[in-house]
Design a protein around this motif. Sequence first.
Motif, PDB file in Angstrom:
ATOM      1  N   ALA A  15      72.921  37.247   9.735  1.00  0.00           N
ATOM      2  CA  ALA A  15      72.461  37.764   9.316  1.00  0.00           C
ATOM      3  C   ALA A  15      71.342  36.930   8.402  1.00  0.00           C
ATOM      4  CB  ALA A  15      73.691  37.395   7.450  1.00  0.00           C
ATOM      5  N   LEU A  64      69.785  50.209   5.615  1.00  0.00           N
ATOM      6  CA  LEU A  64      68.705  49.372   6.759  1.00  0.00           C
ATOM      7  C   LEU A  64      67.345  48.880   5.867  1.00  0.00           C
ATOM      8  CD1 LEU A  64      69.068  51.574   9.518  1.00  0.00           C
ATOM      9  CD2 LEU A  64      70.063  49.880   9.584  1.00  0.00           C
ATOM     10  N   THR A  65      66.714  49.458   5.168  1.00  0.00           N
ATOM     11  CA  THR A  65      65.592  49.278   4.374  1.00  0.00           C
ATOM     12  C   THR A  65      65.907  48.017   3.738  1.00  0.00           C
ATOM     13  OG1 THR A  65      66.094  50.864   3.072  1.00  0.00           O
ATOM     14  CG2 THR A  65      64.595  50.754   4.665  1.00  0.00           C
ATOM     15  N   PHE A 120      68.641  38.849  10.858  1.00  0.00           N
ATOM     16  CA  PHE A 120      67.801  40.015  10.191  1.00  0.00           C
ATOM     17  C   PHE A 120      67.674  40.145   8.278  1.00  0.00           C
ATOM     18  CE2 PHE A 120      70.444  41.145  13.978  1.00  0.00           C
ATOM     19  CZ  PHE A 120      69.691  41.932  14.214  1.00  0.00           C
ATOM     20  N   TYR A 121      67.589  38.588   7.493  1.00  0.00           N
ATOM     21  CA  TYR A 121      67.271  38.661   6.503  1.00  0.00           C
ATOM     22  C   TYR A 121      68.542  39.240   5.666  1.00  0.00           C
ATOM     23  CZ  TYR A 121      62.923  37.115   8.674  1.00  0.00           C
ATOM     24  OH  TYR A 121      62.311  36.964  10.095  1.00  0.00           O
ATOM     25  N   VAL A 122      69.949  39.043   6.262  1.00  0.00           N
ATOM     26  CA  VAL A 122      70.419  39.713   4.778  1.00  0.00           C
ATOM     27  C   VAL A 122      70.547  39.601   3.682  1.00  0.00           C
ATOM     28  CG1 VAL A 122      72.730  40.746   5.038  1.00  0.00           C
ATOM     29  CG2 VAL A 122      71.854  40.751   7.133  1.00  0.00           C
ATOM     30  N   ARG A 141      68.918  45.494   3.403  1.00  0.00           N
ATOM     31  CA  ARG A 141      69.489  44.447   4.326  1.00  0.00           C
ATOM     32  C   ARG A 141      69.969  44.081   3.210  1.00  0.00           C
ATOM     33  NH1 ARG A 141      65.396  43.016   8.932  1.00  0.00           N
ATOM     34  NH2 ARG A 141      64.517  44.832   9.312  1.00  0.00           N
ATOM     35  N   ASP A 142      70.636  44.383   1.957  1.00  0.00           N
ATOM     36  CA  ASP A 142      71.382  44.105   0.686  1.00  0.00           C
ATOM     37  C   ASP A 142      73.245  44.339   1.355  1.00  0.00           C
ATOM     38  OD1 ASP A 142      72.220  42.867  -1.656  1.00  0.00           O
ATOM     39  OD2 ASP A 142      70.708  43.890  -2.551  1.00  0.00           O
TER      40      ASP A 142
END
Length: 253
Positions: free
Chosen positions: A219, A79-80, A222-224, A82-83
């Motif tokens: 994606a 969650l933190t 949410f800056y994945v 987003r990788d």
Amino acid sequence: MSPDVSSLRYRAIAGAATLAKPAAAALGISVSQIPPHHTLTSLSITHVQFSQNNFLSKLLAYVTLSPLGIICSYVAIVLTSRDLKPLVMFAGQLANEFVNQVLKRLFKQARPTEYLGDGYGMPSSHSQFMAYFATYTAILMYRRGGASDGFLPHLVSGCVVLWSALVVYSRVHLYYHTWQQVVAGSLCGIAFALGYYYIVNSVLRPQGVFDWIVNLPLAKQFYVRDTDAIPDLAKFDWEMWQQHRNADHTKQE
């Protein structure tokens, strides 16, 4: 059981119920809403039994709960950061658990004690969980390479393997599994980690699956990101932070 013992037990239960009524009333709970003790059960995931007067047994009872902490860590990191990198490892961990449940229903081997743990015991799910976690972590640490890493891959991998071994031993020490069950679970976890890593990096990644994921509109929203190609992510993030910091100082001047 003699009539006198039965009478004493009945009086004890009745007395406890009488004492519980004022407490329940103070909390605004109807006594009829409180289920009888013999109808309750425990959640085996968090309920661990151990020898009360044995310090090692108590310590290993905490150690055997490690998978719960690892699951929470997975969720927090995903969650933190987003990788996709930790997300892929977490997905493998869940798939590994699914395989374990399938194997248990296939072998249908009972646990060494009937009153400890639910379901079948072969292979041990805790052992398979930790073996996957330790193996995949070690692969990621040694894959980074580079002289700058020094002793770090050995240190991290050694600590994780030792941690895994303690969890495996705890399952036998606390009588939840036999040695055969924890060894089978460990071998399954190692094999699954190696196979899963191969599929991810030799099949899915060359096919552009992860590039496709990070380019999805959701994606991007949410800056994945996918940092698999970055050898040292900590150094990369630090350098980016330095650039941002220097740019701010330049603007202020």
